[in-house]
Each structure stands twice: as C-alpha cells, then as structure tokens.
Design a protein around this motif. Structure first.
Motif: not given
Lengths: 455, 455
Positions: A98, A100-102, A145, A149, A156, A176-181, A213, B405, B407, B409-410
């Motif tokens: 994915r 765009q979601d990296m 690592s 690292a 992790r 999940g797929r969110a960058a943070k939660s 780059e 995908g 959450t 709560t971020g």
C-alpha cells in the motif's frame, strides 16, 4: 508416539514430518546453544491450520516452538522440550503493498531481502536489517534491529498490526492500519519481542519508507577503538540524523577483508551512511566529518557509486559469517548488550579488557549509534573450558551494562541464553511478565523454557 | 465513611481532603461527559505513599482514579464509581536531565511546558504537544500526541522507562535507559496508553531531542478542505520529513482569529513546519510548496521570525479553547479518529457531510500528516437532542474510520466515551486485553469503567 498420528489427520501428508534430517534441521539455530530434536515438524500454509495445530497441542499439552529460518542467536527456536516445531516456510507470500499508506502486509515466512526486492518496484524499502536474511516473523518475534535502527527504529517501531494465533487456537489482530492509535492496550508492542511465548504470528502489517533521494556512505578509520566510539557519541549527540553508524574493530576488519575480499585498512573503523536530500545531506556529512576529525580520524573515505556502497554494507552484514566460516567446527557466541550513549566508551573498553583477561580472541562491533555492540567469539561447544571462558566474558559484559542502565540484549532477544539475567535486569517486573504469560498461555505450551525464568 | 478516616492515617493531614470544591474539581474533565464526585481526593508526594494508598484501596476494594490536570477529553479522570481521586500535582519535579543520553527523568505531575522551559537550557526539547498543557503522567496514560508526532512520534515512542505502582502496591520499573532492548516483554508500551487501569505512574524517563539548527514555519491557504488534504497526502507520500502538518478548516480559522487576535485568511489552511539544517530544509520547503501549488495553493506564507512562529503555533494549540470560550455554558465534544493516509480525503469529506446532515456547527482540524483529525462541536450537555446529534455524528465518523482500517481514537484515548467502539475495532483482541487487566488488577479497583468494556 500416538499423538503424531492424530496430528497427521489435521494436515496434508507432506505437511507433517518426522524425517531425521528435518528434525535435525529444526534442532538448532546459529548459536553455540546445545541442539535438541523436536518430535515432529509441521509446515502450515494458512492461519486456520496454525489455529488447528495450536488447539490440538493445547488440548494435549504438547510444546510448540515456531521456526523461521533458524538464524536466531540465543537458542530461541530449539525445542528443548520436544513437541512440535512449526516451520513457516510455506507462509511466505507478500500479500499487499500500500504505497500511499507506506504499509505492506506479509506472511511471517517472507524474508527481509525478498520483501525489499518487491518494494524496490515502488520506490520503497523496509528498513530493519539484521545480519542474517531472517524471516519477518522471526524478526518480529525477537524485536530484531540492525544497522538502520539509529534512524528508522527497531522492528517494534515498524509493526503496525499482527495477526496472532493464541495458545488455544483463537485468532486475533493486535492493531490496524492507522499511523497511531490510543485505543485498547498496545498488544502489538507486547507480542513483538515475545519470542513465540505468547502466540504465533500468521500475518504482519509493516511500515515501509521511501528510498531516500540521496545516499552517501563512508568509512572512517581511527587510531583506537576508543576514539572511534567517542566520534560516534559526538555525532549522535550533535543531532545529525545519521542513517547508519557502525563500529568494526581491527580484528573484525581483518576477518571482514578475508571473507569479503575487500582491502579496507585493518584498523578501528566507523561505517556511516547518510540519507536525505542532496543539499541537506552534504551539510550533515561535513559536520560529521569535522566531529570525526576531532578524534584523529584522517577523514572520510566515501563509497560514491551504488556498487561500492552495496559492497561495503554486504561486507558488514556478513561479518558474523566471516567469523563462523574461518572456524570450522566451532560455534558462534555473541554478546548483545545495549547501554546509554554516555556509558558506551567505557563499556566497549571494558569488553576488550574482559576478553584479554580470559585470553579469548574476539571481535568488537555493532550498532553503536544506538549504544548496542557485540563481542563475537568462536568457541568449541564440546570444550567446557571454552564455554566457561565465553560465558564468563558474557556475564562480565552484561553485569557492566546492567549496572549502568543498559540491557542484556539490544536486539537478539533472550531465548535460553539470557534468561539468567532477566531477574537482575527487570526485578519485580518479571513477575508481571509471568502473570501475562500465565494469562495468555495457561498450560505453558508456547516455546517453553524461553524468554522468562521458570515459574 | 469510616474508611476515609483510616486513609487519613496513611498520609499527612493536608494530603487528604473531602472539601467540596476539591471534590468538584476532581469530578470532571474538559469534555461533555457527565461529572461524578470522588469520595475523597489525596495528594501523594512520593512512590511509597502511592504504594500505600493502593495497598489500602486494594484491600478494601475501593476504586482509585488518577488525576493530572483534568484536561482529558473522554472522561478518563471522572471517578464514576466514587472512591479515591489520586491527584499528582505535588509530584511535579524534574529529577534529572541527561543531555548525552537525550533523556530526562520526571515525576508524573510535571507539565510539558514546565519540562520544555528546563530543557531549553540544554538546547533540548520534548516533542509531544497536545492542545492542553497537560501533565506528562497523563500524556503517557493516554498515549497523547499532537502536532509533531508526524516527525518525532507519539508519547509511546518517547517513554523509555516507567516506574509504576501496581494495584496491590507493588512497585516496578518497565524499561531502562538503553535506546533499544529485546529483553523481557515490552511492559513500557503496554502501560503507556493504559489510562490508569493497569497501574499508576510515579516516574517517567523520556526521550528528548536537540533543538533543530533551523526551523521554518508556513501557512498555506487552499480553495477547499479537500485540496488542503490532498496536498498534505502528497507531502507525506513524497517522504519530505515535515515536522508539523496541520489542517484547520475555514470555520476553525475564523474562531482562531477571534480568539488569538490574528488576521489569517478564514479559509482552509495547512500549518506546516520544517526542521533540519539550513540547506536541507530549504530544499524540503521548495518541494512541499510545489506539491501544495498542484492543489491550487497560492504559495506559502512564511512566519520567519521566532515570535510570529510562536504566535502561529500558540494560536493552533489554543484552538479548542477558541471553541470553548465562545460558547459559555456549552461543553466540548471532539471526535478523534485516525485513518490510513489513502482514506484521509474521503474521511474528512464524510465528516463534513455528517455535520451538515445533522445541521450541527463544527470545525474540522487535526494532525493530518498522521491521518488524525478532529471535529469540534460545542454542545449543551443538558439538552438530549444536542447530545444525541453530536453522538450520531461521532458514531458515523467512527464507523467510517473503522470500516477503512482506522481507529476510533488517534490520541485522546478511550475513557468512557469510546468504550462502545472497542469490540468493533479490536474484536476478539478485547478478550486478551481483559485477560491482562484481570491478571494485573484482579479486584478491578484501577479506574473502573474506563478503557475496556465491562466483563
């Protein structure tokens, strides 16, 4: 054994084996730790099969030990209580990229080089790079690592989500797929580094990065190891966002040259790499070089073309094998402490002293941008004096680190080799870890004898 | 209550109060959630006192709710079952700054601005910056983040070690001072974000960063929110290491101008900040501006001097208060989903649609470099129609995110407000979380009714 016949009924014929060669291959890792045969090896192909195997094993209280490629360094994959070795080699698919979601979604048997070959097509890369071309499942299990690292984080930091089969066969997802939660407890972080003692991974969602780059790699040679370490500490403290910062001592440089057919000076050396845009990176390099010169480095030797740079890092990655291949019949014992940066120079000096005191040959190297370094020793595991010497050195190095806020293992994990230090490092927190183990694996079937002291 | 008299004997006289004003102050947070009084408020001064309080409460099965500054947004600190509110305001010392290790050791009552005032003397800063000047203990308990998470990470990424008092009064440390470790289970990550339900924090060791050599801040105005979001997604996908990337919609810009006496255009705006060395940063800014212009942005307005830059970010941080202060008598309801970057544009559009459908006024803003955005609504908590509308909007936004995908709560945490979504988000993993809670707090005294659904 009657139960092996019952196990066969859960899977296809070629997924269950008691072939002696296979049992032997699953009895050891790359370390000096004594091998032990499993009773049977299974090759699941999907989560449902892993779940079935665990339900079966849990009902009968049969030990289960997960196996990736066997490149662990503290006996993690050795089935000391026999039982079932679960080999993930058939679960080796890259399921989804994915860009765009990296993010990338993979099965646990995918290796890091396999993943990077695929990601290259998207201009992406996966950052974690232990010496071995390990499986990503194994790397997550040990919180592995490597050289990057210091910039991109450890395993992790890259795992966004895990599919885990629990001891009783239940299947959960930890993230999940969110960058943070901030939802729920952070199960992902708990399962990463649990070394197969809390559940088996059947799918991983991992963070990836854009290929920078501009990249510049350099070697910097110093009169002494101490000066190399001091330069590394200065570079880190200055805030230069160095992407790699590796120490290789003189003995290790000699072995590296022999193994990789390079002709680098056999002197204490820092390997460095810088990532960024062209303009910013040039500034970083100049600043880092100035700091190195303050420690009597004669200047950076740049590896400008892609091939020479690849050669440099390949040589660095193969360093453990350089030790292994020149000592046929011997086995690798490698220390793995990580200390706060303010303690690093003293710790490396102490390690050399510990080697000298026991009259043991050993190379010192490591990811010193993180404060993590290794002493590599080749020992004859059948010679008690050899083992004893190496264990004394290891103990002395670990004690030194723990006395200064460090850890007994920066990246290899506990396995069986570091269990004796757990109580000393974590004190009463070990009881909390044991409560969690008890809650998630009440019958203790998952990789028994690893990671935590016995109850 | 008889037990309060017994509790008084454990502490000094001025550390235990049933003063109505104090009870009232500890009955609410900054959200719309219904207040509830504790039976008593205590002010411990050290770990031993916290341990004593918990042993006492655990023996008698009295609920315990930790309290920092009361700036939580989902009712975290409201003692719905009464009992003891533990206020950490007297444990507010910065214990140690270790510049070479880039670490600081603090008590939980220290606020982020208090810490940054001290760190400035060393050329260092602490990166996490929620809207409120919250305590670091509270920020760790909710896994808070803010505007810089896109570059430096969330609270969990900064906590290297915690001293935790468990439900039965035992005191543990969860980590160490090394930059990485593969030893033991990752208790630090488990306790961060546990919202006072697994233990109370009495000390935190936090990672800090060097103040960057160069900083540039800019505003970028777009014709529509959608174009602003698209520009943000492009900037992130390009790999530019932007330090802050905030969306503020037109309504929020209007309120921000009123509250902060600024005269920024009342149009969809990105607030950006870049950190690095002078040369690299200039390249990053040019590249980001090009990407923004692709979405019909008229170019970046730079805030060049330190004062204008500080003004910009202060205005952004006070945005929630801009909503609160213009609606006396009303209370803040704020959504907090985080979605994968590929879903962000659709999610923000859906949020605006959800507001329009219910005829509710609301601002959309957030840390969109992470995919985390907020809808701010001011509601009358005594008007059931108002509450119902806002909850419908929240539910619709959460459902949208969870289906993609994301959450629920971020960064704000679950408290009581998000519990209803836990099972939907984590499915069977909720049972694992409940097993861990059961193992560490068998009597359920720690912040009962928060974070997890009832057993």
């Amino acid at each position: 054994m009657e139960w092996i016949d019952s196990l066969r009924k859960l899977l296809k014929e070629d997924q269950v084996t008691v072939n002696p060669t296979e049992l032997e291959r699953h009895s050891r890792d790359e370390s000096y730790h004594t091998p032990h045969l499993p009773d049977v090896v299974v090759f699941p192909e999907n989560r449902e099969e892993v779940s079935r195997i665990l339900r079966f094993a849990n009902d009968r209280e049969i030990p289960v030990t997960p196996f990736g490629l066997g490149s662990s360094l503290e006996g993690h994959v050795i089935p000391y209580k026999g039982g079932i070795s679960v080999d993930f080699q058939r679960m080796n698919k890259i399921l989804e990229v994915r860009p765009q979601d990296m993010l990338v979604r993979v099965q646990p048997g995918v290796t890091r080089s396999q993943l990077n070959r695929e990601l290259k097509k998207y201009g992406l890369f996966f950052s974690v790079d232990p010496g071995a071309d390990a499986t990503l499942g194994g790397m997550a299990a040990t919180n592995a690592s490597g050289t990057t690292a210091v910039r991109y984080g450890v395993m992790r930091d890259q795992v966004r989500d895990l599919e885990v089969v629990l001891s009783d066969g239940r299947i959960i997802r930890t993230g999940g797929r969110a960058a943070k939660s901030s939802s729920g407890y952070h199960l992902t972080g708990l399962f990463v580094g649990s070394e197969g003692t809390l559940g088996l991974f059947t799918e991983l969602t991992l963070r990836v990065f854009g290929i920078p780059e501009a990249i510049m790699a350099a070697r910097a040679v110093f009169p002494t190891v101490k000066q190399a370490v001091n330069a590394a500490v200065s570079i880190i403290s200055s805030g230069i966002p160095v992407a790699r910062l590796e120490l290789v001592d003189a003995l290790s440089m000699k072995y590296l040259n022999e193994h990789s057919e390079t002709r680098y000076p056999a002197a204490p050396t820092l390997f460095l790499e810088f990532h960024g845009n062209e303009a910013g990176l040039k500034r970083d390099v100049v600043f880092a070089e100035e700091l190195a010169q303050g420690e009597e480095c004669q200047g950076f030797q740049f590896e400008t073309d892609t091939k020479a740079r690849a050669k440099l890092w390949e040589a660095r990655h193969h360093l453990a094998y350089a030790f292994i291949h020149r000592s046929p019949g011997k086995r690798l014992m490698v220390t793995d402490v990580c200390v706060p940066m303010s303690e690093l120079a003293g710790a490396v000096e102490h390690a050399r002293h510990a080697l000298n005191q026991e009259g043991m040959e050993g190379g010192i190297l490591g990811h010193i941008g993180d404060g993590n370094y290794h002493v590599l020793m080749m020992i004859d595991p059948t010679d008690p004096r050899d083992v004893d010497k190496a264990e004394k050195i290891n103990a002395s190095i670990v004690e030194y680190a723990l006395g200064r806020g460090g850890t007994c293992t920066g990246e290899h994990g506990v396995g069986v080799g570091k269990i004796r230090y757990l109580r000393r490092e974590h004190k009463e927190a070990v009881d909390v870890m044991m409560s969690i183990k008890q809650a998630l694996d009440p019958k203790g079937i998952l990789n028994p004898g690893k990671k935590l002291p016995p109850r």
